[in-house]
Enzyme design. Structure first.
Site, PDB file in Angstrom:
ATOM      1  N   MET A 154       5.295  11.036  -1.749  1.00 19.77           N
ATOM      2  CA  MET A 154       5.278  10.015  -2.675  1.00 19.77           C
ATOM      3  C   MET A 154       4.314  10.302  -3.763  1.00 19.77           C
ATOM      4  O   MET A 154       3.734   9.280  -4.495  1.00 19.77           O
ATOM      5  CB  MET A 154       4.684   8.770  -1.731  1.00 19.77           C
ATOM      6  CG  MET A 154       5.549   8.278  -0.626  1.00 19.77           C
ATOM      7  SD  MET A 154       5.663   6.607  -0.177  1.00 19.77           S
ATOM      8  CE  MET A 154       3.903   6.229   0.147  1.00 19.77           C
ATOM      9  N   HIS A 176      -1.016  18.134   0.689  1.00 19.25           N
ATOM     10  CA  HIS A 176       0.552  18.246  -0.046  1.00 19.25           C
ATOM     11  C   HIS A 176       0.443  19.659  -0.281  1.00 19.25           C
ATOM     12  O   HIS A 176       1.601  20.363  -0.089  1.00 19.25           O
ATOM     13  CB  HIS A 176       0.689  17.498  -1.233  1.00 19.25           C
ATOM     14  CG  HIS A 176       0.764  15.958  -1.121  1.00 19.25           C
ATOM     15  ND1 HIS A 176      -0.457  15.324  -1.363  1.00 19.25           N
ATOM     16  CD2 HIS A 176       1.712  15.233  -0.275  1.00 19.25           C
ATOM     17  CE1 HIS A 176       0.026  13.872  -1.218  1.00 19.25           C
ATOM     18  NE2 HIS A 176       1.244  13.800  -0.332  1.00 19.25           N
ATOM     19  N   GLN A 209       9.084   1.535   2.932  1.00 19.87           N
ATOM     20  CA  GLN A 209       8.202   1.793   3.802  1.00 19.87           C
ATOM     21  C   GLN A 209       6.642   1.120   3.634  1.00 19.87           C
ATOM     22  O   GLN A 209       5.779   1.372   4.310  1.00 19.87           O
ATOM     23  CB  GLN A 209       7.729   3.397   3.990  1.00 19.87           C
ATOM     24  CG  GLN A 209       7.122   4.005   2.871  1.00 19.87           C
ATOM     25  CD  GLN A 209       7.179   5.471   2.930  1.00 19.87           C
ATOM     26  OE1 GLN A 209       8.231   6.117   2.652  1.00 19.87           O
ATOM     27  NE2 GLN A 209       5.983   6.028   3.372  1.00 19.87           N
ATOM     28  N   SER A 256      -3.922  10.185  -0.165  1.00 19.94           N
ATOM     29  CA  SER A 256      -3.800   9.502  -1.528  1.00 19.94           C
ATOM     30  C   SER A 256      -4.593   8.441  -1.650  1.00 19.94           C
ATOM     31  O   SER A 256      -5.090   7.871  -2.574  1.00 19.94           O
ATOM     32  CB  SER A 256      -2.368   9.339  -1.942  1.00 19.94           C
ATOM     33  OG  SER A 256      -1.537  10.632  -1.851  1.00 19.94           O
TER      34      SER A 256
END
Lengths: 281, 281
Positions: free
Chosen positions: B27, B34, B58, B183
């Site tokens: 995302m 990541h 989601q 994040s």
């Protein structure tokens, strides 16, 4: 014809096949409606794979899972004669192993028409078809227009989930007297079968009212169908619906490019469905 | 790096690629967690495709969809530097066109742990991942172990639906102070970040109790974790759970070959998760 029972063996066989593959999923007890699908696939593809699996997930509480008709020897003869390349014949544990948990739902569309009296049915259908497509990865997958709601739901699923297989649909196959072929017709007595004819006759009458009499009001069409059916005492209507081919939403007016007139009715406790379609699915 | 926004263009680009393809769905707002996934994919595959799509399905009611952090320029720099081949950057209408209706659910597993406070979250996750896998058809798809429930649910989905892509998982990446990268850490004040450290510290303590003190009673482990966390006033526990890696069902005893100890907690209104895993996912 090669008969394969295990997913692993099917995949390994498919990996050695060349050219296009057509796939016809069935629950067996094959009739000429199935044969039409299979012949179309054989005509259009280098390889045709047929599956026979009576999918427990698409039967609801109290339905006929335990007595669903079956004649494997005859089915295999038919498939051999038609020239099918592979019959996939998995058992239940191969498809739904212990601890199985994943299900696909096409929302809204699965709550109308047959979805109303068969809760969970289309989740079962969508799930098994998605699994079989993932196993076989066919170029084309064939469905009959008799199960029009199923066909529209599966097309929606395949588009929504970005599946690269393409759906092809084949017209309803009828007996000479007009009755739409179905494995469940075998449950009917001779008398019940005669009563059942009113379903296809009422749809023909609706077609006449629309094409010849230019009637476009969906309510009038539904009333005419219901009046005809209710004249036959032993037919119990589940629904008569007129909906859009695109999203299965109710229509007030017939749209000659996108209308499904669908009937479900019980005769001798047997649930039969039939329809006419205006436009292309 | 090629940046592609349309499914059609991505498919056409992929059809010209040779060798194995690894896929890392994200995302965006990329961090070193990541990067670990992406480096693993680049190491193990001829081509690596990364997607950035903030998947609205989601996020639940009242969650942070509208303020989810984003820095596309920085993300693209990172992906270029890592050596990613393709960035798939679809907009919402490309993924969920008007009339979209199909959703995948992994039953039971999606009702526990984070599923309890995030209804519909895992249906959204499963659906987007299935769609992206169908579009990209990767050999391997990479997920981090920080979202352990997500990882286990997606492995179950991929197995249940007979998808030929294989899931690879990568260890949790932590900052030097132990905080698992996310994040959402960017939402925390300096003080909140310090409080958040109690989560990873309590998991380390649980690991010590299990490995060194040979404590196997899940209740005792949970109580020790809770006691530690509750000492820090501004951390609100959502759950502390000890479950089987296989099916996410509660465990009474630690099984060193198949146990997930998972925590979710709110700090300054920010929901953080962390875990330790005994055994292989």
């Amino acid at each position: 014809m090669k008969i394969v029972k295990k997913i692993k063996d099917l995949r390994s066989h498919i990996s050695g096949m060349e050219g296009n593959t057509g796939f016809v999923p069935t629950m067996g007890y094959l009739h000429d409606g199935h044969s039409d699908l299979i012949r179309t696939s054989i005509r259009d593809n280098d390889n045709t794979i047929v599956s026979i699996f009576v999918n427990p997930e698409q039967f609801c509480e109290g339905e006929d899972l335990d007595r669903y008709p079956m004649d494997m020897e005859r089915d295999i003869d038919i498939l051999n004669t038609l020239g099918v390349n592979v019959l996939f014949l998995p058992d239940k544990m191969e498809i739904y192993p212990s601890g199985y948990k994943t299900f696909v739902t096409v929302r809204e569309m699965d709550e109308v028409l047959c979805g109303r009296s068969r809760p969970g049915h289309f989740t079962g259908v969508a799930t098994i078809v998605l699994k079989l497509i993932n196993i076989i990865e066919p170029h084309y997958v064939y469905f009959g227009k008799k199960d029009a709601q199923q066909l529209i739901i599966l097309k929606q699923m395949i588009s929504d989930l970005n599946i690269s297989s393409e759906v092809k649909s084949v017209d309803i196959r009828r007996d000479l007297d007009g009755l739409a072929l179905s494995s469940r017709n075998s449950y009917l007595s001779e008398k019940g079968r005669k009563s059942a004819l009113v379903i296809s006759e009422s749809l023909k009458y609706a077609e006449y009212l629309i094409n010849e009499k230019r009637i476009t009001d969906a309510g009038i069409i539904k009333k005419n169908i219901a009046d005809l059916i209710l004249k036959i005492g032993d037919v119990e209507i589940d629904y008569i619906e007129i909906v859009s081919l695109r999203n299965l939403e109710d229509l007030d007016k017939i749209n000659l490019n996108s209308t499904l007139i669908a009937i479900a009715a019980y005769i001798e406790g047997v649930r039969l469905i039939d329809n006419i379609i205006f436009g292309e699915i």
